[in-house]
Scaffold this active site. Sequence first.
Site, short mmCIF file in Angstrom:
data_model
loop_
_atom_site.label_atom_id
_atom_site.label_comp_id
_atom_site.label_asym_id
_atom_site.label_seq_id
_atom_site.Cartn_x
_atom_site.Cartn_y
_atom_site.Cartn_z
N HIS A 124 71.17 61.39 80.71
CA HIS A 124 70.51 62.40 80.09
C HIS A 124 71.41 63.37 79.79
CE1 HIS A 124 69.33 65.28 83.12
NE2 HIS A 124 69.06 64.44 83.96
N ASP A 136 73.76 68.11 86.92
CA ASP A 136 72.56 67.35 86.50
C ASP A 136 72.19 67.87 84.92
OD1 ASP A 136 69.98 66.14 86.54
OD2 ASP A 136 68.98 67.68 87.48
N GLU A 170 64.80 64.79 79.09
CA GLU A 170 64.38 63.94 80.31
C GLU A 170 63.88 64.95 81.53
OE1 GLU A 170 64.94 60.05 80.43
OE2 GLU A 170 64.22 60.96 78.59
N GLU A 171 64.45 66.05 81.44
CA GLU A 171 64.01 67.32 82.50
C GLU A 171 62.74 67.37 82.33
OE1 GLU A 171 65.63 67.43 84.92
OE2 GLU A 171 67.75 67.90 84.86
N ASP A 199 72.94 59.68 86.96
CA ASP A 199 72.43 60.73 86.90
C ASP A 199 72.93 61.77 88.11
OD1 ASP A 199 70.76 63.03 86.84
OD2 ASP A 199 68.89 61.97 86.63
N HIS A 269 68.69 72.34 89.14
CA HIS A 269 67.82 73.14 88.17
C HIS A 269 67.92 74.43 88.44
CE1 HIS A 269 64.78 69.32 87.88
NE2 HIS A 269 66.19 69.01 87.50
N ASP A 288 85.39 56.12 87.21
CA ASP A 288 86.29 54.71 87.60
C ASP A 288 85.22 53.36 87.82
OD1 ASP A 288 88.82 54.67 86.91
OD2 ASP A 288 89.32 55.64 88.85
#
Length: 304
Positions: A124, A136, A170-171, A199, A269, A288
Amino acid sequence: MTIRRTLPGLAVGALVMSLSLALSAGPATTASAEARVPAAPAVSEQQVMPHLRALQRIADRNGGNRAHGTKGYAQSVAYVKSALDRAGFRTRLVPFTHDGAPGNNLIADWPGGDPDHVLLTGAHLDSVKEGPGINDNGSGSAAVLATALQVAESGLTPERHLRFAWWGAEEQGLIGSESYVSKLSGADRRRIDVYLNFDQAGSRNTRQWLVVHDDEHGETEAQQAFEAWFAERSIPTFDIGVGGSDHESFGNAGIPSSGFSTGISDCIHEACDNLANVDPKTETTSTDAIVGVLWKLAATAPRH
């Protein structure tokens, strides 16, 4: 990251070792397919961190965030799309509306591979309004972008079709990924062999990588491949269930899922989820790992 599930606390050292041994002895057809594909390239910090710095600059000039419905999110999408377009991907914006504001998912297809067997890799791209969301989930988005650009630079010719995705809103409740999945036909859902989700890929003080275990489908080939990749480098992992991030939308639709996170940071957040909240070494290791596993799965002829 939308948090919906408590993580189990059991180590998987013995399991990882057994998976690593099992993966070393694949069928002859798989070995033959892998032989036709070059070894996965190594990714440097200089190939992934510039994307995070770009997302930070986008947030800085747009009120400090990259949330759904804002210019910060729109410019984030434009940045990723432009890089993919230059690299030769077929990109498209998939619009949706949430909370009265328009949004877009970004989908990028690499030409070639079996269209009936899709390897979908995503993250996201949006943040919350409280901050820039660089870990995030700028970190996951940047890692997926760097992986896609490695595919292009290498001119990879995969057995499976490679698709990459960046989700919006998405949040606010996994809105973008759920919108995408809900619009897929039954046939299109069955064409997705596995969805790989990332994520928070660059958390500071990371001691182990949290590898997604698909509750419905059990150990997927992707989970095994990730755990083997980390085990070969003596990097600790443990399993987490499908829930709390974008892969939940795919799991709910019966699509096998895997991927990983490096854990929830102290600044989740908040305004402090900025560039300083990402560890470049962790971010590079995560990228990687994605490249290594994607190369392996892309070269594996589907078994069904």
